[in-house]
Every structure is written in C-alpha cells, then in structure tokens.
Design a protein around this motif. Sequence first.
Motif, short mmCIF file in Angstrom:
data_model
loop_
_atom_site.label_atom_id
_atom_site.label_comp_id
_atom_site.label_asym_id
_atom_site.label_seq_id
_atom_site.Cartn_x
_atom_site.Cartn_y
_atom_site.Cartn_z
N ARG A 132 -3.52 7.09 -6.73
CA ARG A 132 -4.51 6.53 -6.20
C ARG A 132 -3.97 5.79 -4.76
NH1 ARG A 132 -9.74 5.31 -8.34
NH2 ARG A 132 -10.09 4.07 -6.35
N VAL A 133 -2.84 4.84 -5.00
CA VAL A 133 -2.52 4.02 -3.93
C VAL A 133 -1.79 4.86 -2.87
CG1 VAL A 133 -0.56 2.36 -3.23
CG2 VAL A 133 -2.06 2.08 -5.68
N VAL A 134 -1.26 5.92 -3.51
CA VAL A 134 -0.36 6.89 -2.28
C VAL A 134 -1.88 7.30 -1.36
CG1 VAL A 134 0.46 9.08 -1.93
CG2 VAL A 134 1.44 7.52 -3.69
N ASP A 135 -2.71 7.67 -2.15
CA ASP A 135 -3.80 8.24 -1.27
C ASP A 135 -4.34 7.05 -0.23
OD1 ASP A 135 -3.99 10.49 -2.25
OD2 ASP A 135 -5.45 10.13 -3.86
N VAL A 136 -4.52 5.82 -0.46
CA VAL A 136 -4.79 4.96 0.41
C VAL A 136 -3.86 4.67 1.50
CG1 VAL A 136 -5.30 2.37 0.47
CG2 VAL A 136 -6.25 3.63 -1.58
#
Length: 213
Positions: A132-136
């Motif tokens: 999720r953090v990679v996407d953000v």
Amino acid sequence: MNMHNIYIYISLELRRITYESTPASIIEQIALKEAVHPLRSLDDLRTRLGPNRRCYAFFHPSFLLEEPLVFVHVALIENCIPCSMEDIDKFTTKNEGEGEEERNKKVAVFYSITSTQPGLSGVDLGNFLLKRVVDVLKKDFVNMETFVTLSPLPRFRKWVEGKVKQQMKKGNEGRAKDDNTKTVSSSKFVDDTLFTKKEKLELQKVLKCSNLE
C-alpha cells in the motif's frame, strides 16, 4: 486466506504519521513500540517524522481506532541505496522542509517495520502495508523508481563473499603445492573452517541460530 483475515484487510485504514498533525498519543505509541531501530532521543523522533522521511501505519476503524496495528518508516533518497542507518541519516538530513527537492527523490528505503499486536501474528499485515505504501509513494513522487529494504545486517553479504573468496584462494594454493594429491574441485574449502570460533559465536548472537557449529 480465511474470511476473518479478509475482513481485517479490507477494513484497514492507512495513515501517514507526522509530528505536526498526528495525535500525541499515537506518536507516543510509535516511539515506544519501535522494534527495529529504537529511538535515541526526541530529535531522532522528529527526524523520522520530518522531511525526506515518511512513517505510515495501519489502523482498524472497528477496534483500536487510535492504536496502530503495524507501522513502517521510510527514507526518501535522491539516487543511491544506503547500507546502514548512518547512511540514511547522512542522505536525509540535508533539507529543512518538504519542497520541490524532496519530491524529486528516486529511492524509497523501508528501514523499519513493526507489528504492535501479537494477537495478529498470523495475519501478514506487514507485507500488505508495504504494498500500500509503495502505491502511495508512486503517486506522490513522480520520479520514484526504486524501492528497497535496509538489511538488518549491513554489509553482511559482502563480508561473507570475502570469506568465501579467501577460502577459495587458500584451497587453490594448497592444491598447487601438492602435485601428488588427487585433483579436486577449485571450489573445495581447505581444512580451516569458513568462520572462526569467535565469528560463529558472534553470528549466533545476531542471527539467534545454532546451525554454524
């Protein structure tokens, strides 16, 4: 994946933790429960939540609303991959505020991830959080192209490779000196072990294993 885990995943709320906008009670939990790189001071906490750094956490709206389930610290670096926390500190403390230069960062280093709930040990929240953090980060930083984790044993691979090369060299030298011995593979180690007794003890302390005997 069972239905209980699916419910947890789809209900998770991702939040960025900042020194300015996050409630003090949550920041205190982040500081106290950090399990990988313990905080050294209040300034260290400010640094980890400041420019060129990010901290994200998962919360669940149905329970523990103000308690992070798992959180990750990220360093934003221009164009190199650090080998240690010292490198991260050096590469991320040059700027005083968030601005255009920060948005041009190309490397994200996940250097610490901590799960705060032993009861959720069977749920892989850490892996889901990283995705999720990679996407953000991809959305927030148009130049972001590299995502790495910081090894818990900096330069360990390089050290082991050096030990192996050293043993290979000794093996080749021993074979060249004794023309009467049978031909052996150049990859065979000589009598002395790959690690000294002292090195084995140190590795056992760090890795908490006993298979180096």
